[in-house]
Design an enzyme around this catalytic site. Structure first.
Site, mmCIF file in Angstrom:
data_model
loop_
_atom_site.group_PDB
_atom_site.id
_atom_site.type_symbol
_atom_site.label_atom_id
_atom_site.label_comp_id
_atom_site.label_asym_id
_atom_site.label_seq_id
_atom_site.Cartn_x
_atom_site.Cartn_y
_atom_site.Cartn_z
ATOM 1 N N ASP A 288 -9.592 59.939 -5.036
ATOM 2 C CA ASP A 288 -9.867 59.158 -3.663
ATOM 3 C C ASP A 288 -8.604 58.758 -2.978
ATOM 4 O OD1 ASP A 288 -9.480 56.606 -5.472
ATOM 5 O OD2 ASP A 288 -10.823 55.721 -4.221
ATOM 6 N N THR B 108 -10.236 54.351 -10.470
ATOM 7 C CA THR B 108 -10.667 53.503 -9.677
ATOM 8 C C THR B 108 -11.060 54.265 -8.264
ATOM 9 O OG1 THR B 108 -8.968 51.895 -10.173
ATOM 10 C CG2 THR B 108 -9.697 51.480 -8.150
ATOM 11 N N ASP C 286 -9.839 60.720 -11.606
ATOM 12 C CA ASP C 286 -9.211 59.364 -11.408
ATOM 13 C C ASP C 286 -10.131 58.255 -11.739
ATOM 14 O OD1 ASP C 286 -7.170 57.368 -10.521
ATOM 15 O OD2 ASP C 286 -8.277 57.063 -8.671
#
Length: 355
Positions: free
Chosen positions: A252, A52, A50
């Protein structure tokens, strides 16, 4: 043959190698939830990131706010913080923290917020629909209109910032520019992964194309895709697995949960959402990506040690069985040598893996 077989040595020595690997990973602040995940990690050839909070820093910051309608910048920030404070995402935390830094307090002014995964938040303020989220959510899903001048201004911001849009009563009120800088160690981590025989490094993000393209170019990734939904990440991972790839996913957020659970190894970040940590197979306990390299090296060394143990155990015990069957060695001596070799291999498996 009954005095000397293979099962005792295999069952006693190999778990010690696995337990040592899990123990050593924990000292590197990496929590591994089972030996099979280390085994999968040692064979992995595809890593999906991912963006961000993973490739970029876990603490993005609000760079600026562009008010687009009636409300002031501070009032837009106050409303955005009021909506975002309920949700565990790094960008949401950035908005809330920026409001605190500016001394903007707020009471609960909205009705119960509805969180649309990978899109944004919908609620009601003073009977008016309030929306905050991605470009796709605001303009495509909710049909908020924007004039050409504002669109041009926004397009110029996309390469340098991640953008969050606030709309009230079917009107775009503000664009919140999030500074989401690349982690200092990111280039080093990508290089290290390639040295560890990872030949397909991918980034899948819900962010805009310009921002995603910039990150992918800086890191020389093999593939990237922007403005993806959680189910798109899962689809990519399942397609790679069908090709025979062993896939590792790092994320996250709540949005990454489906992908984490679909990968052969799901890895969550230190500052990630609780659900991501719960679902993941491995959790990095420090706020950088070096834990990924540490645990991958340990996994590969563990796998090599287990293969070596298997060859040694089969060779030693096969020799003892043949000598015993031919009458060249007594049962007692065969059993003694079998047990001594098992203890020696087990002791060797307690050795620390190299950094």
């Amino acid at each position: 043959f009954l005095m000397v077989d293979y099962s005792c040595a295999l069952k006693l020595t190999i778990p010690i190698a696995v337990m040592k690997a899990i123990s050593q990973a924990s000292k590197k602040k990496v929590l591994v939830k089972g030996g099979k995940y280390l085994e999968n990690l040692s064979k992995a050839n595809t890593v999906v990131f991912d963006k961000t909070g993973t490739l970029t820093k876990s603490k993005p910051q609000v760079a600026k706010i562009i008010a687009c309608n009636r409300l002031s910048e501070d009032e837009c920030l106050r409303i955005a913080a009021c909506l975002e404070e309920h949700f565990p995402h790094s960008i949401a935390r950035a908005v809330v923290e920026h409001a605190k830094e500016k001394g903007l307090t707020h009471e609960e002014m909205h009705s119960k917020p509805e969180y649309i995964v990978a899109h944004g938040i919908r609620s009601t303020i003073d009977g008016k629909t309030s929306l905050i989220g991605s470009e796709h959510f605001i303009f495509d899903d909710e049909g908020i209109k924007i004039d050409d001048n504002k669109k041009e201004i926004i397009d110029n911001l996309k390469e340098n910032y991640s953008l969050l849009y606030l709309a009230l009563d079917d009107q775009l009120e503000a664009v919140i520019c999030i500074d989401d800088p690349l982690r200092e160690e990111a280039k080093e981590i990508i290089k290290s992964l390639r040295e560890l025989s990872i030949d397909n490094i991918v980034m899948l993000t819900g962010d805009a194309e310009n921002s995603a393209k910039s990150i992918a170019s800086k890191l020389d990734l093999d593939y990237y895709k922007s403005q993806v939904l959680p189910e798109d990440k899962q689809k990519y991972i399942l397609e790679e697995k069908k090709k025979g790839k062993i896939v590792v996913m790092l994320g996250d957020g709540v949005n990454d949960s489906i992908a984490l659970s679909s990968a052969d190894v799901g890895i969550s970040m230190h500052q990630g959402a609780d659900i991501a940590k719960e679902i993941s197979d491995i959790s990095i306990g420090s706020d950088d990506l070096h834990g990924l390299i540490d645990v991958t090296k340990i996994a590969k060394q563990m796998n090599a040690r287990i293969r070596r143990d298997y060859v040694n155990i089969v060779a030693i015990n096969s020799s003892l069985i043949i000598l015993g069957v031919l009458g060249l060695m007594t049962n007692t001596r065969c059993a003694l040598l079998h047990n001594l070799s098992t203890v020696a291999i087990a002791s060797n498996n307690m050795r620390t893996y190299k950094d």
